[in-house]
Scaffold this motif. Structure first.
Motif, PDB file in Angstrom:
ATOM      1  N   ALA A   1     -18.244 -11.891 -60.235  1.00 48.15           N
ATOM      2  CA  ALA A   1     -19.227 -10.806 -60.312  1.00 48.15           C
ATOM      3  C   ALA A   1     -20.113 -10.775 -59.079  1.00 48.15           C
ATOM      4  CB  ALA A   1     -20.069 -10.982 -61.570  1.00 48.15           C
TER       5      ALA A   1
ATOM      6  N   ALA B   1     -12.647   1.397 -39.871  1.00 48.96           N
ATOM      7  CA  ALA B   1     -14.054   0.989 -39.981  1.00 48.96           C
ATOM      8  C   ALA B   1     -14.208   0.038 -41.158  1.00 48.96           C
ATOM      9  CB  ALA B   1     -14.949   2.214 -40.186  1.00 48.96           C
TER      10      ALA B   1
ATOM     11  N   ALA C   1     -20.113  -0.815 -41.030  1.00 51.03           N
ATOM     12  CA  ALA C   1     -19.143   0.023 -41.768  1.00 51.03           C
ATOM     13  C   ALA C   1     -19.575   1.489 -41.722  1.00 51.03           C
ATOM     14  CB  ALA C   1     -19.025  -0.462 -43.217  1.00 51.03           C
TER      15      ALA C   1
HETATM   16  C1  LIG Z   1     -22.429  -8.471 -54.963  1.00 50.81           C
HETATM   17  C2  LIG Z   1     -22.310  -8.041 -53.532  1.00 50.81           C
HETATM   18  C3  LIG Z   1     -23.463  -7.773 -52.797  1.00 50.81           C
HETATM   19  C4  LIG Z   1     -23.350  -7.381 -51.463  1.00 50.81           C
HETATM   20  N1  LIG Z   1     -24.486  -7.022 -50.786  1.00 50.81           N
HETATM   21  C5  LIG Z   1     -24.388  -6.565 -49.513  1.00 50.81           C
HETATM   22  C6  LIG Z   1     -25.535  -6.096 -48.818  1.00 50.81           C
HETATM   23  O1  LIG Z   1     -26.648  -6.028 -49.349  1.00 50.81           O
HETATM   24  N2  LIG Z   1     -25.364  -5.676 -47.533  1.00 50.81           N
HETATM   25  C7  LIG Z   1     -24.151  -5.695 -46.909  1.00 50.81           C
HETATM   26  O2  LIG Z   1     -24.055  -5.325 -45.734  1.00 50.81           O
HETATM   27  N3  LIG Z   1     -23.050  -6.100 -47.567  1.00 50.81           N
HETATM   28  C8  LIG Z   1     -23.135  -6.511 -48.850  1.00 50.81           C
HETATM   29  N4  LIG Z   1     -22.010  -6.893 -49.519  1.00 50.81           N
HETATM   30  C9  LIG Z   1     -20.716  -6.763 -48.830  1.00 50.81           C
HETATM   31  C10 LIG Z   1     -20.335  -5.296 -48.789  1.00 50.81           C
HETATM   32  O3  LIG Z   1     -20.357  -4.773 -50.091  1.00 50.81           O
HETATM   33  C11 LIG Z   1     -18.956  -5.063 -48.174  1.00 50.81           C
HETATM   34  O4  LIG Z   1     -18.815  -5.814 -47.004  1.00 50.81           O
HETATM   35  C12 LIG Z   1     -18.811  -3.574 -47.848  1.00 50.81           C
HETATM   36  O5  LIG Z   1     -19.073  -2.826 -49.004  1.00 50.81           O
HETATM   37  C13 LIG Z   1     -17.441  -3.227 -47.313  1.00 50.81           C
HETATM   38  O6  LIG Z   1     -17.362  -1.840 -47.156  1.00 50.81           O
HETATM   39  P1  LIG Z   1     -15.976  -1.163 -46.720  1.00 50.81           P
HETATM   40  O7  LIG Z   1     -16.255   0.272 -46.558  1.00 50.81           O
HETATM   41  O8  LIG Z   1     -15.411  -1.902 -45.578  1.00 50.81           O
HETATM   42  O9  LIG Z   1     -14.993  -1.444 -47.928  1.00 50.81           O
HETATM   43  P2  LIG Z   1     -15.088  -1.300 -49.507  1.00 50.81           P
HETATM   44  O10 LIG Z   1     -16.425  -0.909 -49.980  1.00 50.81           O
HETATM   45  O11 LIG Z   1     -14.506  -2.539 -50.062  1.00 50.81           O
HETATM   46  O12 LIG Z   1     -14.120  -0.088 -49.800  1.00 50.81           O
HETATM   47  C14 LIG Z   1     -12.744  -0.191 -49.566  1.00 50.81           C
HETATM   48  C15 LIG Z   1     -12.038   0.749 -50.509  1.00 50.81           C
HETATM   49  O13 LIG Z   1     -10.701   0.941 -50.084  1.00 50.81           O
HETATM   50  C16 LIG Z   1      -9.873   1.000 -51.223  1.00 50.81           C
HETATM   51  N5  LIG Z   1      -8.500   0.679 -50.827  1.00 50.81           N
HETATM   52  C17 LIG Z   1      -7.993  -0.530 -50.478  1.00 50.81           C
HETATM   53  N6  LIG Z   1      -6.701  -0.412 -50.152  1.00 50.81           N
HETATM   54  C18 LIG Z   1      -6.375   0.893 -50.311  1.00 50.81           C
HETATM   55  C19 LIG Z   1      -5.170   1.626 -50.147  1.00 50.81           C
HETATM   56  N7  LIG Z   1      -4.050   1.046 -49.736  1.00 50.81           N
HETATM   57  N8  LIG Z   1      -5.180   2.945 -50.422  1.00 50.81           N
HETATM   58  C20 LIG Z   1      -6.322   3.568 -50.848  1.00 50.81           C
HETATM   59  N9  LIG Z   1      -7.488   2.909 -51.015  1.00 50.81           N
HETATM   60  C21 LIG Z   1      -7.514   1.592 -50.743  1.00 50.81           C
HETATM   61  C22 LIG Z   1     -10.489  -0.015 -52.153  1.00 50.81           C
HETATM   62  O14 LIG Z   1     -10.077   0.198 -53.481  1.00 50.81           O
HETATM   63  C23 LIG Z   1     -11.968   0.226 -51.933  1.00 50.81           C
HETATM   64  O15 LIG Z   1     -12.469   1.200 -52.806  1.00 50.81           O
HETATM   65  C24 LIG Z   1     -22.085  -7.284 -50.848  1.00 50.81           C
HETATM   66  C25 LIG Z   1     -20.942  -7.552 -51.592  1.00 50.81           C
HETATM   67  C26 LIG Z   1     -21.053  -7.911 -52.925  1.00 50.81           C
HETATM   68  C27 LIG Z   1     -19.807  -8.128 -53.712  1.00 50.81           C
END
Ligand SMILES: Cc1cc2nc3c(=O)[nH]c(=O)nc-3n(C[C@H](O)[C@H](O)[C@H](O)COP(=O)(O)OP(=O)(O)OC[C@H]3O[C@@H](n4cnc5c(N)ncnc54)[C@H](O)[C@@H]3O)c2cc1C
Length: 583
Positions: A331, A540, A562
């Protein structure tokens, strides 16, 4: 469907779109399958301007910006809910020189902020006298671009109504310090992190960020399609990426064309066990990324000829070992180890790190290698605390809530009894952790560690690891769990009682998510093995090699880049020529 109609008007030659895949002979099978998936599928099911893959921060930032620039955008999301790890997150955004800082009269100079970022992202080459502070030219360019663009990215999303942010943290209205505020290179020590708010001004976190971005995307006609897993990218004979193959939950496979570009923002590979074992610099046991963080873009990108980078690094966080064994996608991570009458020891009964320091750095102390024994002595650590911490910090993970002791928290009246319980637990978990045992000297060493720690607590100075001596320790201790009255000179330390009961929880290394993948340039273009941009392909967020390298500049260092590089991808795409879809 309108796009079908478009499709008919623009007949596509299958030949034209099957050229260009260069699959290395040494690619793992999964990656080869990603490339081969394009073979044998013909005809476009839909054609749009921009395809965005994923629906987290990076993806929706790209989608909103592209739609703002007048592009027709389709978002394809693998999961049946939007938002990915972003929606689970606290939503913090690290943004030097933000509009909030400027409004507060805080000057965050370009050179100072870049120096700080390079110091942490190139720790092995940092040189304050060097024109780029010792960074590689490409690494410097990414970091400098981030500085130049992050503030306007946030401001533009705020102006669009997609984000509502504050850097003043309730309930005491403080600014959060940077993670290395104690270093001389950190000139603006606090306030660079901001958090998304709900419309009513309450704390909103990552869920509010996703809600806001998705709402604006919807208003602008972006189609967000859930349950759509992109399996591969399609290149034309010139080598340009012109679309994707997507597998729907309904069993349909479609080819979706992109006239202007395809942006991947699909998160990291925390939940792809094989990739974690192959690439990460140390073993992990799980993480708090969304379960769909399976590293899809590593294979898809490699199949297009992309060059991988930063595969060894992650956003590290400690997780309770047994929780992660039960469910790999835990979680939440343990941002701050709660408690003052608490220490963390290794299998020798020795402390090995400042328990209150930043999660990313604490976690890497699990990977220390002991040359003589050929082991990771800290790999599985043990949180030890007494009744005071159990009571005062009840419910602050991993300390269980009162009256609800999860099986992962061990309890005994004596330290000897606790050691026996730990060894029994190690045996029970053998399938997951091998033949790990406590060292024979564990109990006497633990007594000694506690005696020493208690002396530090009484004197207010941790002479071993400096616990409580830096701003972020004090911030996490007070605002992570809560402020508990402590008569000792340093709030983060209180002597551990000489009477039981005592408690133990096994802690393991994990991730928020990984941050390696195809390399990108400052325009968010994915690079090939020669360092040249692969036309039509952008990335990204956690699915690409992070500009942060191994560094974690401050809270929000994952979401800041991001959002920023998602927006940059959209802007670069807008300037690209449209792909030819006829003949
Ligand atoms: C509890 C928690 C607290 C956090 N707090 C912070 C914070 O305060 N600040 C911070 O900077 N970071 C924080 N993080 C880290 C942060 O959430 C992530 O690093 C960030 O959200 C990543 O963003 P993203 O856009 O790279 O990917 P994501 O938000 O992971 O989105 C990627 C998406 O791509 C989709 N996907 C994957 N493969 C495919 C595919 N083949 N085809 C279609 N869709 C696909 C996935 O299902 C997902 O929805 C936290 C993480 C957690 C778990």
């Amino acid at each position: 469907m309108k796009e079908k109609a478009n499709d008919k008007k623009r007949p596509v030659s299958r030949r034209k779109f099957l050229g260009g895949f260069a699959v290395g002979a040494t690619l793992p099978i999964a990656m080869q399958q990603a490339a081969n998936a394009a073979v044998g599928v013909s005809g476009w099911d839909a054609i749009t301007d921009v395809v965005v893959v994923g629906s987290g921060a990076g993806a929706l930032s790209a989608a909103v910006t592209s739609s703002q620039l007048g592009e027709k955008v389709v978002v394809l999301e693998k999961s049946t809910v939007a938002g990915g790890t972003t929606a689970k997150s606290t939503g913090g955004i690290w943004a030097p020189n933000s509009h909030l800082l400027r409004a507060q009269g805080i000057v965050d100079k370009r050179e100072d902020a870049i120096r700080y970022m390079v110091r942490l992202s190139f720790p092995d080459h940092y040189d304050p006298e060097h024109p780029q502070f010792g960074a590689t030219p490409s690494g410097y360019a990414l970091i400098a671009t981030f500085y130049d663009e992050v503030a306007s990215t946030v401001e533009s999303l705020v102006n669009l109504g997609a984000l509502n942010v504050t850097n003043v943290i309730a309930p005491r209205n403080v600014l959060m310090p940077d993670y290395f505020a104690h270093l001389p290179e950190c000139r603006v020590t606090k306030g660079r992190i901001m958090f998304p708010m709900n419309e009513d001004g309450s704390f909103g976190g990552g869920a509010a960020m996703i809600r806001g971005l998705a709402r604006v995307a919807n208003m602008r006609g972006v189609s967000i399609e859930l349950g759509q897993r992109v399996g591969s990218a399609i290149k034309d004979s010139s080598g340009r990426v012109v679309g994707v193959i997507v597998h729907g939950e309904d069993g349909r496979t479609r080819r979706i064309g992109a006239r202007k570009g395809v942006v991947f923002a699909t998160g990291g590979f925390t939940h792809n066990i094989e990739m974690c074992q192959q690439f990460l610099k140390g073993p992990i046991y799980g993480g708090c990324a969304a379960p769909s963080a399976e590293g899809d873009f590593v294979g898809i990108g490699a199949a297009t000829g992309a060059r991988l980078g930063n595969m060894q690094n992650a956003w590290w966080v400690q997780i309770p070992l047994e929780e992660s064994i039960a469910v790999r996608s835990v979680a939440t991570g343990i941002w701050c180890l709660p408690g003052d009458s608490m220490i963390q020891v290794n299998r020798y009964g020795r402390r090995f790190v400042d328990e209150k320091f930043v999660y990313n750095e604490r976690t890497q102390a699990h990977f220390v290698w002991d040359a003589m024994s050929g082991t990771y002595p800290n790999l599985i650590s043990i949180l030890i605390y007494d009744e005071r911490t159990s009571r005062e910090y009840a419910g602050f993970p991993p300390v269980p809530p009162e009256n609800l002791a999860p099986s992962y928290a061990m309890r005994a009246d004596t330290l000897e009894g606790l050691a026996q319980a730990i060894d029994e637990r190690f045996s029970a978990l053998r399938k997951h952790i091998g033949s790990l045992t406590l060292d024979k000297q564990f109990v006497p060493n633990l007594h000694e560690s506690i005696t020493r720690f208690n002396g530090f607590a009484r004197n207010g100075k941790d002479e071993e690891f400096g616990r409580g001596s830096v701003p972020i320790d004090r911030y996490f201790h007070q605002y992570g769990p809560r402020a508990v009255s402590n008569p000792m000179p340093d709030l983060t330390m209180h002597p551990i009682s000489d009477r039981g009961p005592y408690y133990a929880i096994l802690m393991a290394p994990g991730t928020l998510d990984t941050k390696g993948g195809p390399q990108t340039d400052p325009q968010a273009r994915v690079l090939d093995n020669k360092g040249l941009a692969i036309p039509g392909l952008y990335g990204a967020g956690n699915c690409v090699a992070s500009p942060t390298g191994p560094g974690y500049w401050g809270g929000g260092s994952t979401l800041g880049p991001a959002l920023t590089f998602g927006r940059i991808a959209a802007r670069t795409i807008h300037t690209a020529n449209a792909a030819e879809f006829s003949g």
